[in-house]
Design a protein around this motif. Structure first.
Motif, PDB file in Angstrom:
ATOM      1  N   ALA A 141       0.757   4.168  -2.803  1.00  0.00           N
ATOM      2  CA  ALA A 141       0.447   5.551  -2.444  1.00  0.00           C
ATOM      3  C   ALA A 141       1.467   6.512  -3.063  1.00  0.00           C
ATOM      4  CB  ALA A 141       0.413   5.700  -0.920  1.00  0.00           C
TER       5      ALA A 141
ATOM      6  N   ARG B 106       3.775   3.982  11.271  1.00  0.00           N
ATOM      7  CA  ARG B 106       2.596   3.175  10.945  1.00  0.00           C
ATOM      8  C   ARG B 106       2.048   2.516  12.196  1.00  0.00           C
ATOM      9  NH1 ARG B 106       1.875   0.750   5.123  1.00  0.00           N
ATOM     10  NH2 ARG B 106      -0.132   0.397   6.035  1.00  0.00           N
TER      11      ARG B 106
ATOM     12  N   PRO C  84       0.957  -3.249   6.981  1.00  0.00           N
ATOM     13  CA  PRO C  84       0.680  -2.857   5.593  1.00  0.00           C
ATOM     14  C   PRO C  84      -0.287  -3.817   4.898  1.00  0.00           C
ATOM     15  CG  PRO C  84       3.051  -3.027   5.988  1.00  0.00           C
ATOM     16  CD  PRO C  84       2.360  -3.575   7.186  1.00  0.00           C
TER      17      PRO C  84
ATOM     18  N   THR D  74      -0.686   7.182   2.243  1.00  0.00           N
ATOM     19  CA  THR D  74      -1.040   5.773   2.420  1.00  0.00           C
ATOM     20  C   THR D  74      -2.390   5.639   3.118  1.00  0.00           C
ATOM     21  OG1 THR D  74       1.300   5.215   2.572  1.00  0.00           O
ATOM     22  CG2 THR D  74      -0.259   3.550   3.338  1.00  0.00           C
TER      23      THR D  74
ATOM     24  N   ASP E 296       0.810  -1.218   0.000  1.00  0.00           N
ATOM     25  CA  ASP E 296       0.000   0.000   0.000  1.00  0.00           C
ATOM     26  C   ASP E 296       0.843   1.268   0.000  1.00  0.00           C
ATOM     27  OD1 ASP E 296       0.879  -0.281   2.645  1.00  0.00           O
ATOM     28  OD2 ASP E 296      -1.120  -0.170   3.536  1.00  0.00           O
ATOM     29  N   ALA E 297       1.921   1.305   0.752  1.00  0.00           N
ATOM     30  CA  ALA E 297       2.754   2.509   0.814  1.00  0.00           C
ATOM     31  C   ALA E 297       3.409   2.793  -0.544  1.00  0.00           C
ATOM     32  CB  ALA E 297       3.820   2.371   1.899  1.00  0.00           C
TER      33      ALA E 297
END
Length: 172
Positions: free
Chosen positions: A33, A82, A86, A40, A29-30
């Protein structure tokens, strides 16, 4: 908005963001993004608002062990804030993101990522063909220079793969 000056610019750059987890090729995901130029959290929020579009074979959350393993391989940074593990998006999940993120940039990024997935599949097929050829030659032993020429030609093709469309830039 996420800092995009380090965003991948070529198909090869995008290909480096594809990892294998749970036997599937995925993009984190990061990384998505950064490619899309969003935070994200914003990407994940858009996905959660449309969660019915993302079954487990399209997207899954990494386990703590998977996350720790990626950090130890320096694929992702251990630095940062975070709070959640993830998410990993399969090729189908990335394609589905195009229905959730509708900007021009999202369309361009999705096309580039799909091309990278295709290129990885093609490379895998080439390696399988080469392995089968080497096995075949090994079994009957190399009898003439024609066999050697086939092996050399195949190796040269694999060592210099071409992009499916010949375009290397992804447009942003």
């Amino acid at each position: 908005m996420t800092d995009t000056k380090h965003a991948p610019k070529t198909l090869d750059d995008v290909r480096t963001l594809i990892h294998t987890l749970r036997g599937q090729r995925v993009v984190l995901d990061a990384d998505l993004a950064v490619l899309y130029g969003v935070e994200t959290g914003a990407l994940n929020q858009a996905v959660k608002r449309n969660i019915e579009r993302f079954p487990e074979d399209f997207m899954f959350q990494l386990s703590k062990d998977e996350h720790d393993n990626l950090i130890s391989q320096t694929v992702i940074s251990s630095w940062g804030g975070r709070r959640n593990l993830p998410y990993a998006f399969t090729e189908q999940g990335v394609a589905m993101l195009s229905s959730v993120l509708r900007s021009k940039r999202a369309i361009e990024v999705n096309i580039a990522i799909m091309r990278a997935f295709v290129q990885i599949r093609q490379l895998g097929a080439q390696y399988k063909e080469l392995a089968a050829l080497v096995e075949k030659i090994d079994k009957r032993s190399i009898r003439n220079s024609e066999d050697i020429e086939v092996v050399i030609r195949t190796l040269k093709e694999i060592m210099s793969p071409k992009a499916p469309t010949g375009k290397r830039r992804i447009g942003f």
